[in-house]
Design a protein around this motif. Structure first.
Motif, PDB file in Angstrom:
ATOM      1  N   MET A 242       0.549  -1.038  -0.138  1.00 28.44           N
ATOM      2  CA  MET A 242       0.354  -0.063  -0.285  1.00 28.44           C
ATOM      3  C   MET A 242       0.922   1.404   0.747  1.00 28.44           C
ATOM      4  N   VAL A 243       0.154   2.612  -0.415  1.00 28.38           N
ATOM      5  CA  VAL A 243       1.419   3.932  -0.588  1.00 28.38           C
ATOM      6  C   VAL A 243       0.583   4.270   0.810  1.00 28.38           C
ATOM      7  N   TYR A 244       1.483   4.476   1.856  1.00 27.31           N
ATOM      8  CA  TYR A 244       0.663   4.883   3.029  1.00 27.31           C
ATOM      9  C   TYR A 244       1.440   6.725   2.760  1.00 27.31           C
ATOM     10  N   ALA A 245      -0.249   7.323   3.407  1.00 28.34           N
ATOM     11  CA  ALA A 245       0.150   8.516   3.764  1.00 28.34           C
ATOM     12  C   ALA A 245      -0.030   9.680   5.289  1.00 28.34           C
ATOM     13  N   GLY A 246       1.000  10.364   5.217  1.00 27.27           N
ATOM     14  CA  GLY A 246       0.361  11.046   6.830  1.00 27.27           C
ATOM     15  C   GLY A 246       0.180  12.133   6.281  1.00 27.27           C
ATOM     16  N   LEU A 247       0.192  13.359   7.040  1.00 28.30           N
ATOM     17  CA  LEU A 247      -0.653  14.215   6.978  1.00 28.30           C
ATOM     18  C   LEU A 247       0.382  15.457   6.741  1.00 28.30           C
ATOM     19  N   PRO A 248       0.704  16.385   5.867  1.00 28.95           N
ATOM     20  CA  PRO A 248       0.931  17.525   5.363  1.00 28.95           C
ATOM     21  C   PRO A 248       1.576  18.693   6.243  1.00 28.95           C
ATOM     22  N   TYR A 249       2.611  19.459   6.014  1.00 26.73           N
ATOM     23  CA  TYR A 249       2.666  20.459   7.279  1.00 26.73           C
ATOM     24  C   TYR A 249       1.890  21.473   6.543  1.00 26.73           C
ATOM     25  N   SER A 250       1.335  21.348   5.284  1.00 31.75           N
ATOM     26  CA  SER A 250       0.017  23.192   4.793  1.00 31.75           C
ATOM     27  C   SER A 250      -1.138  22.281   5.731  1.00 31.75           C
TER      28      SER A 250
END
Ligand SMILES: Cc1cc2nc3c(=O)[nH]c(=O)nc-3n(C[C@H](O)[C@H](O)[C@H](O)COP(=O)(O)O)c2cc1C
Length: 206
Positions: free
Chosen positions: A141-149
């Protein structure tokens, strides 16, 4: 007849309700995107008494997940309370039943994220999210966190990390999700929904 909409599976375990509340905000973020739905599912508790003790349908909240929920999802948001800096056993137990999906590469190129709730601020939120990321990577899977934007990441004094959405529930598990935490849950759901729609074509070429 039109084709069913793709969905993000919001899959979680929760004993006292904090992770379940986060799951609902993440689902709201998914559904705010348009063109994709959220499917909320939970996993049952496990017990050292090795008998089937859980009813087929939980008394409240989301119904229990089946492997088909995972098989057909376009994206995944995985939630667990922190247990000694790690994901809770019931969620790991469910993930350990996914070998067939792994053999067939079913989840390859699907986006995923993780979320967790702790009782204390420095009680291992990020380490828990890292434990949840590991099996997702094994699945391709392609893991996505949270960006600082997401500006709340810079100002929160409670939950919310670049590794994924988090909540501090307090020692008695009675602290409600605050505005920063809620916005970050929402942003996480929205991000996974957008990625699921964007990566859909890639999944079809698997
Ligand atoms: C066995 C066990 C281990 C726990 N370990 C931690 C921990 O390492 N750090 C922490 O802050 N909270 C820990 N907690 C508290 C839970 O993470 C916290 O109450 C969480 O918000 C519960 O989520 P829920 O309401 O979705 O069940 C632990 C709780 C249990 C039962």
């Amino acid at each position: 007849m039109s084709a069913p909409l793709p969905y993000v599976l919001v899959l979680y375990y929760s004993r006292s309700g904090a992770t379940a509340s986060m799951a609902r905000y993440i689902a709201e973020g998914v559904e705010s995107t348009g063109g994709i739905q959220a499917r909320l599912r939970c996993v049952p508790s496990v017990s050292t008494t090795c008998e089937a003790v859980e009813p087929d349908i939980p008394e409240e909240g989301a119904i229990y997940a089946e492997l088909d929920d995972l098989r057909h999802c376009a994206g995944l948001a995985l939630g667990s309370p922190t247990r000694f800096g790690n994901m809770a056993a019931p969620l790991k137990y469910f993930l350990d039943t996914t070998t067939n999906l792994w053999i067939n590469g079913t989840l390859i190129n699907k986006p995923a994220c993780a979320f967790t709730s702790t009782s204390s601020l420095h009680g291992g939120q990020e380490s828990t999210l890292l434990t949840m990321l590991v099996p997702l990577l094994h699945h391709g899977m392609v893991y996505a966190g949270l960006p600082y934007s997401e500006v709340e990441l810079l100002s929160t004094t409670t939950g919310g990390t670049p590794y994924g959405a988090t909540h501090v529930a307090g020692a008695r598990s009675d602290r409600q999700i605050d505005e920063h935490e809620r916005r970050l849950c929402h942003a996480q759901g929205k991000r996974i929904a957008k990625l699921a729609l964007a990566l859909n074509t890639l999944q079809e070429t698997n």
